[in-house]
Design a protein around this motif. Structure first.
Motif, PDB file in Angstrom:
ATOM      1  N   LYS A 196      51.423  38.709 -42.271  1.00 11.86           N
ATOM      2  CA  LYS A 196      51.397  37.972 -41.012  1.00 11.86           C
ATOM      3  C   LYS A 196      51.166  38.899 -39.826  1.00 11.86           C
ATOM      4  N   THR A 220      47.885  38.935 -37.424  1.00 13.60           N
ATOM      5  CA  THR A 220      48.092  38.788 -35.981  1.00 13.60           C
ATOM      6  C   THR A 220      47.378  39.896 -35.210  1.00 13.60           C
ATOM      7  N   ALA A 268      52.217  40.539 -29.111  1.00 12.64           N
ATOM      8  CA  ALA A 268      52.086  39.573 -30.204  1.00 12.64           C
ATOM      9  C   ALA A 268      52.974  39.901 -31.395  1.00 12.64           C
ATOM     10  N   CYS A 325      56.423  37.714 -34.634  1.00 12.88           N
ATOM     11  CA  CYS A 325      55.665  36.737 -35.409  1.00 12.88           C
ATOM     12  C   CYS A 325      56.098  36.675 -36.862  1.00 12.88           C
TER      13      CYS A 325
END
Length: 709
Positions: free
Chosen positions: A77, A81, A295, A301
């Motif tokens: 992930k 990202t 991010a 995330c």
């Protein structure tokens, strides 16, 4: 009265129990005699313990598998990202380059299409000098190291190929003086013709281009880093393309790592004359780093976070070493690996921070023993476990919103998110801010405090970076303040506790902007005063948000489950000591092989079941700086020639406390086999850098290179 069959107790019935008293008389008479003596009941107390241990091992293995799966999911992930962030940053530049490519191709095709006979001939068409111009884009890279732009040019090639271009990505290796122009031409043909030829003949490309509908799209050649290319080879390559540009509309894209004057310094003057240049600029490394931090770390995330010491270590590595995004991402990945290896409760991290917290997503009961949640033991355990997860999600959302709002303020003064993120994670500064209302004195003992990413000292600014950023709001003009409030409104969406206060401030701003078309000088002065009051309110709002909601992750209960804080482990993993690690692995090979024959032996005792290389290095510990090859070989042969044989001892009359005998019997191993195994082990030790082979002066000795651990 009970019969003998009813009171008979078998061995299996007694195994799970601890017998702490003498058996009753009825049970004693009920036992049947066997042979000359009555059979004693043997109570196996280890079966229940073995079952318990087996269950515990099974649970540990399941948790370990869950931790590894969670690590894989988290990293996938994070990696996706990062790719999305970099793609979004480069999207505008990629679209601009694609538009330029299509425009240049249209200009080349405006002169008309060649007939097939002329286009497929094996020699170039002689025309005037102006028609030999190659449309060339110089893409300026701002990175210190080219490694960060490797993926950028690969993505650019994919982007242009998706718009119909015939693509070829060439590196500086293709333009080496050793390979010459033939090397880069072969690489060009292999990529465009999909490996159908290995010849270095550009006429093959001209013939292919006129086949089918290939001529409807341009041929784009990306040279990733022209600064590293051989100047003579690159100049010859450009001169060759200029001769064939009428037949093959080639468009060049050259990566420039230094300045725009580099082409003139690298290429020959004749090659420069055949270029029709255009300039494009990639995003600044600081902007890309801030976008990745926002991010991945500020807005978690994947359910993984880092503590202040780890963040400071990663920041210092980025500033003091190569300063590349590649090294930063590698440090983050290594931190994730260390966290899921070290934290036993990390098996519970499963997208908890991204989804609604349900009862099934609560922390396990073992989490109540964590130091960070001891103060919550007054609550019921089930509520503490569930509320701990929901509270962490809420606090992190508030924290990230405040950090991003502060970053919007500091952008005008070149305040990077990395510097702000490092200070926002510090629990000590958080406590000082609460006690002194942001009037915090800088700590000279913190190396990360003294200078930001641009070399500016924090010590001159009272209260550090966060306080300095807040004071900037009071000096903002009305237009800049309006833009700041709009950005705050966007950053706080979904965080109602902060968003409502920002909306109230924006409503007050709208009331100040509603003015009649004609106004007196007094009204103008009054409106300016209202603007100053609005900036004071904005500063007061962000001060309140910082004091109340910017709580670092290490101050939240249960943070140990999702937060990695051991900077020493991370430093050891990144920097490492490979020679020491190799020695430990050789001496403790049983920990990795997990064989039953070696695990039961004492530490560093050579046995025949050990791996040959590990056995040789264990035997080498008995020698000093120099090892006699003959003595070493004889010791090795003596060990591998022994095999353990269990002598089963049985007793039918009475139990005996004697243990089973383990004897060593010689195993038949040929001399050739022993010498072959010995030579292979010595060679492996030489490859790992632990041995130096015999010299001409002393051919019967090898020298140890590494000593001590």
């Amino acid at each position: 009265m009970a019969t003998a069959d009813e009171v008979h107790i078998s061995d299996n019935d007694l195994k799970p129990f601890f017998v702490l008293h003498k058996a009753s008389n009825s049970q004693q008479h009920a036992r049947k005699p066997v042979g000359r003596t009555s059979r004693k009941v043997k109570v196996n107390l280890s079966s229940s313990l073995a079952a318990s241990d087996e269950s515990q091992l099974l649970d540990d293995q399941l948790h370990k598998n869950s931790r590894m799966k969670n690590f894989h999911d988290a990293w996938v992930k994070i990696e996706s990202t990062i790719k999305d962030v970099l793609h979004n940053i480069n999207a505008d530049v990629f679209n601009e380059i694609n538009g330029w490519v299509q425009k240049s191709f249209g200009a080349i095709c405006s002169s008309g299409k060649l007939d097939t006979n002329k286009a497929t001939c094996s020699y170039p068409i002689v025309t005037d000098v102006t028609s030999n111009q190659i449309f060339t884009a110089f893409v300026v890279m701002s990175n210190i190291e080219f490694v960060d732009d490797l993926q950028t040019f690969a993505d650019l090639g994919v982007h242009l190929q998706s718009h119909g271009c015939h693509m070829a990505n060439l590196s500086s290796v293709d333009f080496s003086a050793k390979s010459g122009i033939g090397g880069c031409l072969r690489s060009l043909l292999r990529q465009i013709l999909n490996g159908s030829t290995d010849a270095a003949d550009i006429s093959i490309l001209a013939s292919w281009y006129m086949e089918h509908d290939n001529y409807k799209n341009p041929v784009v050649v990306i040279i990733e880093d022209m600064d590293r290319c051989s100047a003579s080879v690159l100049s010859d390559f450009i001169l060759m393309l200029s001769e064939w540009v009428i037949k093959i509309p080639v468009i060049l894209i050259l990566g420039v790592a230094t300045t725009l004057e580099a082409p003139k310094n690298i290429l020959s003057s004749k090659a420069v004359q055949h270029l029709s240049p255009s300039k494009f600029f990639l995003g600044h490394p600081t902007d890309r780093l801030d976008a990745i931090i926002e991010a991945v770390l500020v807005k978690p995330c994947s359910g993984f976070l880092v503590g202040h010491k780890v963040a400071a270590f990663i920041r210092n590595c980025f500033l003091r070493q190569d300063g590349t995004l590649t090294s930063f991402v590698r440090a983050v990945k290594m931190a994730i690996v260390q966290h899921f290896l070290m934290e036993p409760l990390s098996f519970t991290v499963k997208g908890l921070l991204d989804e609604e917290v349900a009862e099934a997503d609560a922390w396990p009961r073992q989490a109540l023993d964590l130091p960070s949640c001891m103060r919550r033991l007054s609550e019921p355990k089930s509520e503490a476990l569930l509320s701990g997860a929901s509270q962490m999600k809420e606090v992190l959302n508030l924290w990230s919103s405040v950090v991003l709002c502060l970053h919007e303020v500091g952008k005008n003064q070149r305040t990077t998110l990395l510097d702000l993120y490092d200070e926002a994670l510090d629990p000590k500064l958080y406590n000082l801010r609460n006690s002194d209302h942001l009037e915090v004195k800088p700590d000279p003992q913190r190396p990360s405090w003294n200078y930001d990413m641009h070399g500016q000292s924090f010590e001159r600014q009272k209260g550090g970076l966060i306080s300095r950023t807040i004071r900037q709001i009071r000096d903002l003009p009305p237009a800049a303040l309006h833009q700041l409030l709009e950005k705050w409104d966007k950053q706080t969406e979904g965080v109602d506790m902060i968003h409502e206060k920002v909306k109230e401030l924006r409503l007050q701003e709208d009331d100040n902007l509603k003015e009649p078309p004609t106004r007196s000088r007094k009204q103008t002065i009054r409106n300016n005063g209202n603007s100053d009051k609005l900036s004071e309110k904005a500063a007061a709002l962000i001060t309140c948000m910082t004091r109340e909601h910017m709580q670092p992750i290490e101050c939240i209960p249960f943070h140990e489950i999702v937060c990695f804080r051991n900077a020493d482990k991370l430093q050891a993993a990144l920097v490492g000591d490979p020679r020491k690690r190799i020695q430990l692995d050789l001496l403790e090979c049983n920990k990795f092989l997990k064989c039953s024959c070696c695990c039961t032996k004492s530490h560093n005792v050579p046995i025949s079941s050990m791996h040959d290389t590990s056995l040789m290095y264990t035997l080498a510990q008995e020698h000093g700086n120099l090892i006699n090859l003959h003595d070493w070989y004889q010791s090795f042969k003596a060990v591998i020639s022994q095999t353990t044989v269990k002598d089963k001892h049985k007793s039918k009359v009475s139990p005996s406390p004697k243990k089973r005998k383990i004897t060593a019997q010689p195993q038949i191993i040929t001399e050739a086999s022993a010498q072959a195994r010995f030579c292979r082990a010595v060679t492996e030790l030489q490859i790992t850098g632990l041995l130096r082979m015999p010299s001409k002066r002393r051919q019967d000795y090898v020298q140890r290179v590494a000593f001590g651990l």
